[in-house]
Design an enzyme around this catalytic site. Sequence first.
Site, PDB file in Angstrom:
ATOM      1  N   ASN A 149       0.811  -1.217   0.000  1.00 39.23           N
ATOM      2  CA  ASN A 149       0.000   0.000   0.000  1.00 39.23           C
ATOM      3  C   ASN A 149       0.844   1.267   0.000  1.00 39.23           C
ATOM      4  O   ASN A 149       0.372   2.322   0.392  1.00 39.23           O
ATOM      5  CB  ASN A 149      -1.007  -0.009   1.170  1.00 39.23           C
ATOM      6  CG  ASN A 149      -0.335  -0.238   2.509  1.00 39.23           C
ATOM      7  OD1 ASN A 149       0.876  -0.152   2.620  1.00 39.23           O
ATOM      8  ND2 ASN A 149      -1.122  -0.518   3.526  1.00 39.23           N
ATOM      9  N   ARG A 196       3.194   7.230  11.740  1.00 34.46           N
ATOM     10  CA  ARG A 196       2.671   6.734  13.008  1.00 34.46           C
ATOM     11  C   ARG A 196       2.453   7.911  13.948  1.00 34.46           C
ATOM     12  O   ARG A 196       3.292   8.812  14.028  1.00 34.46           O
ATOM     13  CB  ARG A 196       3.638   5.726  13.661  1.00 34.46           C
ATOM     14  CG  ARG A 196       3.622   4.331  13.045  1.00 34.46           C
ATOM     15  CD  ARG A 196       2.267   3.626  13.159  1.00 34.46           C
ATOM     16  NE  ARG A 196       2.243   2.326  12.496  1.00 34.46           N
ATOM     17  CZ  ARG A 196       1.776   2.126  11.254  1.00 34.46           C
ATOM     18  NH1 ARG A 196       1.323   3.134  10.532  1.00 34.46           N
ATOM     19  NH2 ARG A 196       1.762   0.896  10.750  1.00 34.46           N
ATOM     20  N   GLN A 207      -5.049   3.663  18.659  1.00 32.52           N
ATOM     21  CA  GLN A 207      -6.097   3.553  17.651  1.00 32.52           C
ATOM     22  C   GLN A 207      -7.058   2.454  18.054  1.00 32.52           C
ATOM     23  O   GLN A 207      -6.581   1.391  18.442  1.00 32.52           O
ATOM     24  CB  GLN A 207      -5.476   3.246  16.276  1.00 32.52           C
ATOM     25  CG  GLN A 207      -4.733   4.445  15.738  1.00 32.52           C
ATOM     26  CD  GLN A 207      -4.120   4.220  14.371  1.00 32.52           C
ATOM     27  OE1 GLN A 207      -3.417   5.064  13.879  1.00 32.52           O
ATOM     28  NE2 GLN A 207      -4.378   3.091  13.749  1.00 32.52           N
ATOM     29  N   HIS A 254      -7.413   5.931  10.548  1.00 28.08           N
ATOM     30  CA  HIS A 254      -6.304   5.293   9.829  1.00 28.08           C
ATOM     31  C   HIS A 254      -6.819   4.607   8.565  1.00 28.08           C
ATOM     32  O   HIS A 254      -7.355   3.502   8.608  1.00 28.08           O
ATOM     33  CB  HIS A 254      -5.624   4.268  10.744  1.00 28.08           C
ATOM     34  CG  HIS A 254      -4.264   3.879  10.265  1.00 28.08           C
ATOM     35  ND1 HIS A 254      -3.378   3.189  11.041  1.00 28.08           N
ATOM     36  CD2 HIS A 254      -3.621   4.102   9.089  1.00 28.08           C
ATOM     37  CE1 HIS A 254      -2.254   2.993  10.366  1.00 28.08           C
ATOM     38  NE2 HIS A 254      -2.387   3.535   9.177  1.00 28.08           N
TER      39      HIS A 254
END
Lengths: 379, 379
Positions: free
Chosen positions: A147, A285, A314, A333
């Site tokens: 990704n 991050r 998260q 995210h």
Amino acid sequence: MAMKRAGVSAIRALCSSPNLTRRVHSTAGSKKIVGVFYKANEYAELNPNFVGTVERGLGIRDWLESQGHQYVVTDDKEGSDCELEKHLSDLHVLITTPFHPAYVTAERIKKAKNLQLLLTAGIGSDHIDLKAAAEAGLTVAEVTGSNVVSVAEDELMRILILVRNFLPGYHQVINGDWNVAGIAHRAYDLEGKTVGTVGAGRIGRLLLQRLKPFNCNLLYHDRIKIDPELEVQTGAKFEEDLDVMLPKCDIIVLNTPLTEKTRGMLDKERISKLKKGVLIVNNARGALVDTQAVADACTSGHIGGYSGDVWFPQPAPKDHPWRYMPNQAMTPHISGTTIDAQLRYAAGTKDMLDRYFKGEEFPLQNYIVKEGVLAPQYR
Amino acid sequence: MAMKRAGVSAIRALCSSPNLTRRVHSTAGSKKIVGVFYKANEYAELNPNFVGTVERGLGIRDWLESQGHQYVVTDDKEGSDCELEKHLSDLHVLITTPFHPAYVTAERIKKAKNLQLLLTAGIGSDHIDLKAAAEAGLTVAEVTGSNVVSVAEDELMRILILVRNFLPGYHQVINGDWNVAGIAHRAYDLEGKTVGTVGAGRIGRLLLQRLKPFNCNLLYHDRIKIDPELEVQTGAKFEEDLDVMLPKCDIIVLNTPLTEKTRGMLDKERISKLKKGVLIVNNARGALVDTQAVADACTSGHIGGYSGDVWFPQPAPKDHPWRYMPNQAMTPHISGTTIDAQLRYAAGTKDMLDRYFKGEEFPLQNYIVKEGVLAPQYR
């Protein structure tokens, strides 16, 4: 790989930890595989390619079960009574993602006595205690590259959203207002601005390539220089000293993994030395930056805009200060879990499982911990 | 230019209108110049370069007044009692912008008996009745190129915002939610998608260059092909027939001026032939599309997302359907009025005024109507 036990002790001799727990691994026989994904719920049926979810489980259930393996998927990952905890004692493989991270702590690794392999469907395995995983002799691997394009595209979107002051205009539209001045007084072209990326790995390099036609002044900081050809192609200049680069930037993009060295790297002191009004994009991050220092600098205006999709922890709690600070363009995210990315990391995870069952090596760049040995950038 | 009266009648003989009003123009002496801009109000003092506003008036007041000219600036442009109407009878030059457009109708041109020159600070003069301006023998000119980069950058931002489904994620953040699936089920990479631009003039070409590294399938429709070198550089393919190109596109970007031929070009019938879920970006002009047909197609889902900064009329009324339709990423008219663009179009406007006072020609590409003759693309 876990099955190559003969070489493990020699490799482990290179590793910092003297107290490795030797687990007896075997790739033969039926395995119990647990996957932790986010739930699609009412969105499950809206897209046949929505594979990175509890409902679709990467699309590998039939394939796994036809080979006699057991496959459990859940989104329930927090606390001692969660579904994940119930399976720790007998799972062999745990698949997690950065988007809905199951935090694989030293304690959980200790409980998971049969665990051999931790696969991250996506990129970024910092939700796993890598030191504990290494000490337990485990293998941790990601679908490297799956990704990177998705994230780099998303970063360029966020740069433009901040530089061009998009959100105040959008808010005017939905609130029935029209006040061009309220947007334009701090809307700029990207052209001619200085953009620096902290980290020029796969994502950082793709970002530099996409920035090239915007005629910016491109800078990058990393441990090593990028390929000279790419440097010429993008015109990006290497900055050896991070603290020399950062104050030059109109826009800073974080593209470095979270390690013990990078945690909290953008703290109050470093922020105070940035240009007033600097724009920051962080899809890497959340813990790379000091949460409260970022919120304070957005409030004071020292940071002119902050956009990213990564938080700590998260999911971000309802009272996370980044939800409420001015000039933020945050999302959950998401950047690495586009439909296109899901198809790629589902295929990459399946490929690694297949190799694991067959006792074959993974693509080298996928390893984060290989049979107890941390990849160099995580040491 | 207005001062070259000797050649005007010969040029006018080429013009379609037989009933030209011959105005006696002179560039000598003191002139009355009126500028219509948006007000900065409380934002005026926040940025020293915020020149495209009533408060700063392009930063040319001292320069104009030192030469004995009168300079009036206002944002009051609507209705028969507005400030602009009060000055119509004796102004010589009217400066307007597309961001807060003073609609220069045939009636207003008739009232403005001393008017010689209409300058658009920016690009796009469709708020002026060009036929009436031509018939009155006026000159209309823009600062061509002044904000093409600004608009092209903004278009790429909007493409990414739609493709990657940014806004639902942002809404989750500010509403205290976290639901990755609610975003991801319709978030895609731009890579590999088919993007078509309707119009490949200055802005369209800059967009194609910026899209190049995203590895899309690029198409363009225009009256003529772009430079072969640029076609090779961008990989964009020429589509002679608009109606053949449009149904191939995942993303359509409008980059064509508003003329009688292009008005309403994206109507209900054309929309019905587009791919289901097509994304549309329109920073060109609102009246290029059928307002209600776009709103209906966004509601039905046939259009998957619509983003732009142009509306008709402007300012958009509070009940404009685009404010409330699903999957919109609209803003007020902003893309061409970044601070960088303002500095460029202020400089370009000053340059044309200077040439006008000296009886010199403007840069050829700036003319929309030259002494009563419409530029070819507006005929």
